[in-house]
Design a protein around this motif. Sequence first.
Motif, PDB file in Angstrom:
ATOM      1  N   MET A   1       2.332   7.003 -25.217  1.00 50.58           N
ATOM      2  CA  MET A   1       3.209   6.414 -24.214  1.00 50.58           C
ATOM      3  C   MET A   1       2.404   6.133 -22.949  1.00 50.58           C
ATOM      4  N   GLN A   2       2.509   4.940 -22.458  1.00 49.59           N
ATOM      5  CA  GLN A   2       1.779   4.516 -21.264  1.00 49.59           C
ATOM      6  C   GLN A   2       2.531   4.950 -20.007  1.00 49.59           C
ATOM      7  N   HIS A   3       1.792   5.426 -19.032  1.00 49.87           N
ATOM      8  CA  HIS A   3       2.376   5.844 -17.753  1.00 49.87           C
ATOM      9  C   HIS A   3       2.675   4.615 -16.897  1.00 49.87           C
ATOM     10  N   GLN A   4       3.894   4.516 -16.409  1.00 47.93           N
ATOM     11  CA  GLN A   4       4.266   3.454 -15.467  1.00 47.93           C
ATOM     12  C   GLN A   4       3.883   3.919 -14.070  1.00 47.93           C
ATOM     13  N   SER A   5       3.082   3.161 -13.389  1.00 45.30           N
ATOM     14  CA  SER A   5       2.714   3.531 -12.033  1.00 45.30           C
ATOM     15  C   SER A   5       3.075   2.391 -11.093  1.00 45.30           C
ATOM     16  N   SER A   6       3.368   2.766  -9.875  1.00 53.00           N
ATOM     17  CA  SER A   6       3.702   1.755  -8.881  1.00 53.00           C
ATOM     18  C   SER A   6       2.540   1.617  -7.915  1.00 53.00           C
ATOM     19  N   LYS A   7       2.158   0.380  -7.646  1.00 55.07           N
ATOM     20  CA  LYS A   7       1.090   0.092  -6.700  1.00 55.07           C
ATOM     21  C   LYS A   7       1.653  -0.712  -5.545  1.00 55.07           C
ATOM     22  N   SER A   8       1.089  -0.481  -4.379  1.00 55.13           N
ATOM     23  CA  SER A   8       1.481  -1.266  -3.216  1.00 55.13           C
ATOM     24  C   SER A   8       0.274  -1.418  -2.302  1.00 55.13           C
ATOM     25  N   VAL A   9       0.305  -2.473  -1.516  1.00 52.90           N
ATOM     26  CA  VAL A   9      -0.746  -2.743  -0.537  1.00 52.90           C
ATOM     27  C   VAL A   9      -0.166  -2.451   0.834  1.00 52.90           C
ATOM     28  N   GLY A  10      -0.946  -1.782   1.653  1.00 50.10           N
ATOM     29  CA  GLY A  10      -0.455  -1.463   2.979  1.00 50.10           C
ATOM     30  C   GLY A  10      -1.575  -1.154   3.951  1.00 50.10           C
ATOM     31  N   VAL A  11      -1.191  -0.942   5.175  1.00 53.22           N
ATOM     32  CA  VAL A  11      -2.118  -0.621   6.253  1.00 53.22           C
ATOM     33  C   VAL A  11      -1.853   0.813   6.675  1.00 53.22           C
ATOM     34  N   ILE A  12      -2.923   1.596   6.797  1.00 56.18           N
ATOM     35  CA  ILE A  12      -2.792   2.978   7.265  1.00 56.18           C
ATOM     36  C   ILE A  12      -3.718   3.199   8.457  1.00 56.18           C
ATOM     37  N   ASP A  13      -3.496   4.296   9.156  1.00 54.82           N
ATOM     38  CA  ASP A  13      -4.402   4.747  10.206  1.00 54.82           C
ATOM     39  C   ASP A  13      -5.389   5.709   9.548  1.00 54.82           C
ATOM     40  N   PRO A  14      -6.635   5.287   9.311  1.00 58.03           N
ATOM     41  CA  PRO A  14      -7.567   6.145   8.585  1.00 58.03           C
ATOM     42  C   PRO A  14      -8.028   7.374   9.372  1.00 58.03           C
ATOM     43  N   VAL A  15      -7.771   7.399  10.653  1.00 61.82           N
ATOM     44  CA  VAL A  15      -8.120   8.572  11.457  1.00 61.82           C
ATOM     45  C   VAL A  15      -7.020   9.628  11.312  1.00 61.82           C
ATOM     46  N   ALA A  16      -5.783   9.203  11.291  1.00 60.51           N
ATOM     47  CA  ALA A  16      -4.657  10.141  11.268  1.00 60.51           C
ATOM     48  C   ALA A  16      -4.144  10.466   9.867  1.00 60.51           C
ATOM     49  N   ASP A  17      -4.312   9.559   8.926  1.00 60.03           N
ATOM     50  CA  ASP A  17      -3.763   9.760   7.577  1.00 60.03           C
ATOM     51  C   ASP A  17      -4.743  10.573   6.738  1.00 60.03           C
ATOM     52  N   PRO A  18      -4.379  11.790   6.322  1.00 59.94           N
ATOM     53  CA  PRO A  18      -5.302  12.645   5.566  1.00 59.94           C
ATOM     54  C   PRO A  18      -5.675  12.081   4.196  1.00 59.94           C
ATOM     55  N   ARG A  19      -4.907  11.135   3.687  1.00 57.04           N
ATOM     56  CA  ARG A  19      -5.244  10.528   2.394  1.00 57.04           C
ATOM     57  C   ARG A  19      -6.550   9.742   2.470  1.00 57.04           C
ATOM     58  N   TRP A  20      -6.870   9.175   3.636  1.00 55.35           N
ATOM     59  CA  TRP A  20      -8.109   8.412   3.768  1.00 55.35           C
ATOM     60  C   TRP A  20      -9.326   9.329   3.577  1.00 55.35           C
ATOM     61  N   LEU A  21      -9.345  10.470   4.245  1.00 53.68           N
ATOM     62  CA  LEU A  21     -10.456  11.401   4.099  1.00 53.68           C
ATOM     63  C   LEU A  21     -10.547  11.905   2.661  1.00 53.68           C
ATOM     64  N   SER A  22      -9.430  12.198   2.061  1.00 50.43           N
ATOM     65  CA  SER A  22      -9.421  12.632   0.663  1.00 50.43           C
ATOM     66  C   SER A  22      -9.979  11.545  -0.248  1.00 50.43           C
ATOM     67  N   PHE A  23      -9.584  10.304  -0.007  1.00 57.15           N
ATOM     68  CA  PHE A  23     -10.043   9.164  -0.798  1.00 57.15           C
ATOM     69  C   PHE A  23     -11.553   8.988  -0.690  1.00 57.15           C
ATOM     70  N   ILE A  24     -12.076   8.938   0.540  1.00 58.27           N
ATOM     71  CA  ILE A  24     -13.521   8.704   0.688  1.00 58.27           C
ATOM     72  C   ILE A  24     -14.333   9.908   0.230  1.00 58.27           C
ATOM     73  N   SER A  25     -13.774  11.103   0.354  1.00 53.25           N
ATOM     74  CA  SER A  25     -14.496  12.304  -0.076  1.00 53.25           C
ATOM     75  C   SER A  25     -14.696  12.341  -1.578  1.00 53.25           C
ATOM     76  N   SER A  26     -13.819  11.687  -2.301  1.00 52.44           N
ATOM     77  CA  SER A  26     -13.917  11.707  -3.761  1.00 52.44           C
ATOM     78  C   SER A  26     -14.557  10.440  -4.324  1.00 52.44           C
ATOM     79  N   HIS A  27     -15.013   9.543  -3.453  1.00 53.96           N
ATOM     80  CA  HIS A  27     -15.605   8.286  -3.921  1.00 53.96           C
ATOM     81  C   HIS A  27     -17.127   8.335  -3.761  1.00 53.96           C
TER      82      HIS A  27
END
Length: 101
Positions: A1-27
């Motif tokens: 069974m294939q996983h349905q995932s939702s994607k979206s494009v958006g603008v974030i504040d990379p200084v304040a949003d902790p997801r940015w640091l997590s993203f670059i730390s794992s890339h």
Amino acid sequence: MQHQSSKSVGVIDPVADPRWLSFISSHSHAVIFHHPAWLALLRDCYKWKTYALCIEQDGSLVAGIPLCEVGGVGLRRKKVACLPFSDHCAPLAFTPEDVKY
């Protein structure tokens, strides 16, 4: 069974949003110029708005590029630049195989 995932494009504040640091730390291709501390330095020293254009999948960032809004002084129009004063800061993206469900 294939996983349905939702994607979206958006603008974030990379200084304040902790997801940015997590993203670059794992890339593996992230460099110091992607780091929130560098973006905060550009923002604070030059009074430029910093943000990141990102693709989000199921709440996590899977692609992104940090940007600055520069200009707007005197007769100069505001424009978007991919990190002035940064030697190299390419867009980052995970392939579908990299994304863990």
